[in-house]
Write a protein that holds these residues in place. Structure first.
Motif, short mmCIF file in Angstrom:
data_model
loop_
_atom_site.label_atom_id
_atom_site.label_comp_id
_atom_site.label_asym_id
_atom_site.label_seq_id
_atom_site.Cartn_x
_atom_site.Cartn_y
_atom_site.Cartn_z
N LYS A 290 1.01 -1.19 0.27
CA LYS A 290 -0.06 -0.02 0.02
C LYS A 290 0.66 1.22 -0.19
O LYS A 290 0.49 2.36 -0.48
CB LYS A 290 -0.90 0.09 1.15
N GLU A 291 2.02 1.41 0.65
CA GLU A 291 2.80 2.20 0.71
C GLU A 291 3.57 2.52 -0.54
O GLU A 291 3.67 3.81 -0.82
CB GLU A 291 3.99 1.96 2.09
N LEU A 292 3.84 1.50 -1.21
CA LEU A 292 4.61 1.50 -2.50
C LEU A 292 3.63 2.24 -3.33
O LEU A 292 3.63 2.98 -4.32
CB LEU A 292 5.19 -0.01 -3.13
N ALA A 293 2.35 1.86 -3.53
CA ALA A 293 1.52 2.08 -4.37
C ALA A 293 0.95 3.59 -4.17
O ALA A 293 0.88 4.44 -5.11
CB ALA A 293 0.24 1.28 -4.29
N GLN A 294 0.86 3.80 -2.88
CA GLN A 294 0.59 5.46 -2.43
C GLN A 294 1.90 6.19 -2.97
O GLN A 294 1.78 7.35 -3.62
CB GLN A 294 0.88 5.62 -1.05
N GLU A 295 3.03 5.73 -3.03
CA GLU A 295 4.41 6.63 -3.61
C GLU A 295 4.05 6.67 -5.02
O GLU A 295 4.52 7.84 -5.53
CB GLU A 295 5.56 5.96 -3.11
N LYS A 296 4.01 5.61 -5.54
CA LYS A 296 3.69 5.74 -7.08
C LYS A 296 2.73 6.84 -7.39
O LYS A 296 2.66 7.31 -8.54
CB LYS A 296 3.39 4.18 -7.69
N ASN A 297 1.45 6.57 -6.78
CA ASN A 297 0.42 7.28 -7.09
C ASN A 297 0.55 8.82 -6.84
O ASN A 297 0.27 9.82 -7.64
CB ASN A 297 -0.70 6.95 -6.34
N GLN A 298 1.47 9.16 -5.76
CA GLN A 298 1.90 10.61 -5.43
C GLN A 298 2.68 10.93 -6.34
O GLN A 298 2.90 11.99 -7.00
CB GLN A 298 2.63 10.45 -4.00
N ALA A 299 3.84 10.21 -7.05
CA ALA A 299 4.73 10.73 -8.06
C ALA A 299 3.80 10.91 -9.34
O ALA A 299 4.08 11.98 -9.92
CB ALA A 299 5.72 9.46 -8.51
N LYS A 300 2.80 10.04 -9.76
CA LYS A 300 2.03 10.27 -11.04
C LYS A 300 1.43 11.48 -10.70
O LYS A 300 1.21 12.12 -11.67
CB LYS A 300 1.06 9.13 -10.99
N MET A 301 0.64 11.83 -9.57
CA MET A 301 -0.01 12.97 -9.44
C MET A 301 0.93 14.13 -9.65
O MET A 301 0.55 15.18 -9.94
CB MET A 301 -0.68 12.97 -7.81
N GLU A 302 2.07 14.19 -9.15
CA GLU A 302 3.17 15.20 -9.11
C GLU A 302 3.52 15.41 -10.42
O GLU A 302 3.52 16.76 -10.87
CB GLU A 302 4.45 14.86 -8.19
#
Length: 330
Positions: A292-304
């Protein structure tokens, strides 16, 4: 010939008795009615005596015969097994004639009538409870009476009847396999009748109920119930030494200790498996958390990245490129 003469004499006697009874029932002469009534009483013809005594209270009211009529009426009802009525009549006599030397006897007979009215243990015992109260009242009022010893024996007998009824009611739960209800109900019997002679039997059935409840218990309650039953077995052995009940308690106590040892092994295995399962769950939860943490990081990077691209696109729109410059030949 003698046979016929005897029958004739008997017939005359019966006819004269019947005629006298009929005359007394129709007469208004209180002395005659009282005479015949007392004769019937002396001959133990209770129904005839009662029929005549019932006609006398109004006729002898205010006379010296009234107490005798009341006293004999109560006794006639007692001997005719009309115990409730006789009890009330004896009680009324003791109240109405406090100076009469027969007052104590009347009070005793009143209590005795209640005793006689007590039913078998398996029937309703409200009469028994009333009888104990009446007998106890006699003891309180006449503590030095010669009849007190007999009254005490009657109270003990009636109390035992109540104890036995309560015992049998509780025993039904045990017979039906309702062991928890049986143990609780028998404990209530001991509380209600602390001096009961049935205590050893009650201890025995409570122990057997606790044993059955423990060895057949569900996992979550088994240890507590095994400990409780084993402790009760030790109690029975201590309170009833060298008896058949202590032998049973020792046997069941040994079985309970063996059951406790077996359950301790099962419990240890269950706890081990539980710990392993909890460790697996915790490990799985940790891995799931990492995912979940990795997915959140990827999602955050994508959003950025999306935000940066949007900023660039916005900058292009707000700052258009300069238009082309045309040169003319001279």
């Amino acid at each position: 010939m003698k046979k016929y003469i005897s029958l004739l004499v008997l017939s005359v006697i019966l006819l004269s008795c019947k005629t006298e009874m009929d005359q007394a029932m129709k007469s208004a002469d209180k002395d005659f009615i009282l005479k015949v009534a007392n004769e019937k009483f002396a001959k133990k013809k209770w129904s005839d005596a009662l029929a005549l005594y019932d006609r006398l209270p109004n006729l002898v009211a205010g006379t010296d015969e009234l107490p005798n009529v009341g006293f004999n009426t109560a006794f006639a009802n007692y001997y005719d097994k009309n115990y409730r009525l006789a009890g009330n009549q004896f009680k009324n006599f003791a109240f109405a004639f406090p100076q009469d030397p027969r007052k104590e006897e009347a009070a005793y007979m009143s209590a005795l009538c209640y005793y006689e009215g007590s039913l078998q243990y398996n029937l309703d015992q409200s009469n028994t409870e009333s009888a104990i109260t009446e007998l106890q009242n006699f003891l309180n009022e006449y503590p030095d009476s010669e009849r007190s010893k007999n009254i005490t024996q009657l109270v003990d007998e009636l109390t035992y009847k109540l104890e036995f009824k309560a015992f049998e009611n509780a025993k039904q739960y045990y017979k039906m396999g309702e062991y928890k209800a049986a143990a609780v109900t028998f404990e209530n019997v001991l509380e209600d009748f602390p001096a009961t002679k049935l205590r050893p039997k009650i201890y025995d059935i409570i122990l057997k109920s606790k044993y059955e409840l423990a060895v057949n218990s569900i996992y979550d309650l088994k240890k507590e119930r095994l400990d409780n039953a084993a402790a009760y077995a030790r109690r029975v052995s201590a309170e009833l030494p060298n008896s058949e009940y202590s032998k049973t308690a020792d046997d069941l106590g040994a079985k309970l200790e063996a059951e406790k040892a077996k359950f301790a092994i099962v419990q240890a295995d269950v706890e081990k498996r539980k710990a392993e399962y909890e460790a697996k769950v915790k490990n799985a939860e940790a891995k799931e958390g990492e995912k979940k943490e990795l997915a959140q990081e990827k999602n955050q990077a994508k959003m950025e990245n999306s935000a940066e691209q949007a900023r660039r696109d916005s900058a292009k729109i707000s700052s258009p490129e300069p238009q082309a410059t045309f040169k003319f030949k001279r």
